[in-house]
Design an enzyme around this catalytic site. Structure first.
Site: not given
Ligand code: PLP
Length: 360
Positions: A102, A172, A196
């Site tokens: 990511w 993030d 999530k």
């Protein structure tokens, strides 16, 4: 009905109490005569749901007043572009730490809009650790430094933030938001996809320091400009109304459970159960250096692909689903977000013990 223990990395489990409330309110919210799904986002009823969600998020995360909370769409992946488009506009430079896929995607996207630089990476060891960052590694002229706080695929997390001086730190936090207390004032921007640890997919939460709003590049599409959304209370266009409502139920649930201190306590307990077992197992082992282990995502392997596959199959039959690891790491991964009860981890460890006895 029998619900499984779902160890999915995302979308993932939601607290059962939240699902029950959502179910009870499905046909009629309060005395509105309608479902939240059907409400106008401009209605008084919906605005109250929205405002309460934001207020509870602010309270739970202790967000300072000089930060704006945005409820957006497009996932964390859209933030990979929004962050540079909005922030990389002073010196056109940004520093990235690549600690996983990511983080790498975020870097690659930023490189399309300016001078993005990788200042450290842990790719040499399959992202199994967090590299050390010293202040001299950071360009004082960078418009921001970007990190991925918890690396969902590899199971590492930052335990000590890099010291970036006056350069805003952007993180993030998709897979660790609300898992433990975080000092928001240390960051310029925090962002997270909700699927999530917060809500169903479709919502992206952005927490941004006010002075970083309003500096977007001229090419920035209206919808990708933070200012557009901050000036309109996240209602420039239709927000993901129902997902924000569920997120609001989760914020309230966290508050009632005892806030982020309590979440940290429970999450630490759950993670310790798994890591202690892995550290003493003759069959399974964790893939991450102990100092950088995630509280949320726990990857592990047997070292034998066939045995891994057998474990995934048998665990699924026993009601523990989505334990297959990410294709880039192999093996297994247990994602144990806030909604995973202690009982679920305890039972998984018992199952792993039994599997070990039968296969060694
Ligand atoms: C899942 C995830 C993403 C991607 O999120 P989307 O909302 O699907 O774009 C980005 N970063 C991290 C850390 C993630 O866990």
């Amino acid at each position: 009905m029998s619900r499984v223990y779902n160890f999915s990395a995302g979308p993932s489990m939601l607290p059962e109490d939240v699902l029950k409330t959502a179910a009870a309110e499905m046909l009629e919210y309060g005395t509105s005569g309608q479902s939240v799904m059907e409400m106008s986002h401009r209605s008084k009823e919906y605005q109250a749901i929205f405002d309460e969600a934001e207020a509870n998020l602010r309270e739970v995360m202790n967000i300072p007043d000089n930060y704006t909370v945005l409820f957006l769409q497009g996932g964390a992946s859209t933030q990979f572009a929004m962050v540079p488009m909005n922030l990389m506009n002073k010196n056109h430079k940004a520093d990235y730490v690549v600690t996983g896929q990511w983080a790498k995607k975020a870097y690659k996207e930023a490189a399309r809009y300016g001078n993005a630089r990788v200042i450290a990476s842990s790719e040499d060891k399959t992202f199994s650790y967090i590299p050390e960052i010293t202040p001299d590694m950071i360009d004082p002229e960078a418009d921001y430094v970007h990190i991925c706080m918890n690396n969902t695929i590899y199971g590492t997390k930052w335990t000590k933030l890099p010291e970036t001086g006056n350069v805003p730190l952007v993180a993030d936090i998709s897979s660790c938001i609300l898992s433990e207390p975080i000092d928001v004032s240390k960051f310029g921007v925090l962002y997270a996809g909700a699927q999530k640890n917060v809500a169903p997919a479709g919502l992206t939460i952005v927490i941004i320091r006010n002075d970083l709003i309003g500096n977007a590049m001229d090419i920035t599409p209206t919808m990708l400009n933070y200012q557009t959304h901050s000036e309109n209370g996240s209602m420039f266009n239709t927000p993901p109304c129902y997902t924000i409502y569920v997120a609001g139920l989760v914020f309230k649930w966290i508050k009632e459970m005892g806030g982020l201190d309590y979440m940290k306590k429970i999450n630490t307990e759950k993670a310790a159960m798994l890591y202690d077992f892995l550290d003493n197992s003759k069959l399974f082992k964790g893939t991450v250096v102990p100092a950088d282990r995630s509280l949320m995502n726990v990857p592990f392997v047997t070292g034998d692909d066939e045995l891994d596959a057998k474990f995934v199959k048998q665990s699924k039959e026993a009601g523990f689903v989505n334990l297959k690891g990410h294709r880039s790491v192999g093996g297994m991964r247990a994602s144990i977000y806030n909604a995973m009860p202690v009982e679920g981890v305890k039972k998984l460890v018992e199952f792993m013990k039994k599997f070990e006895e039968e296969n060694t």
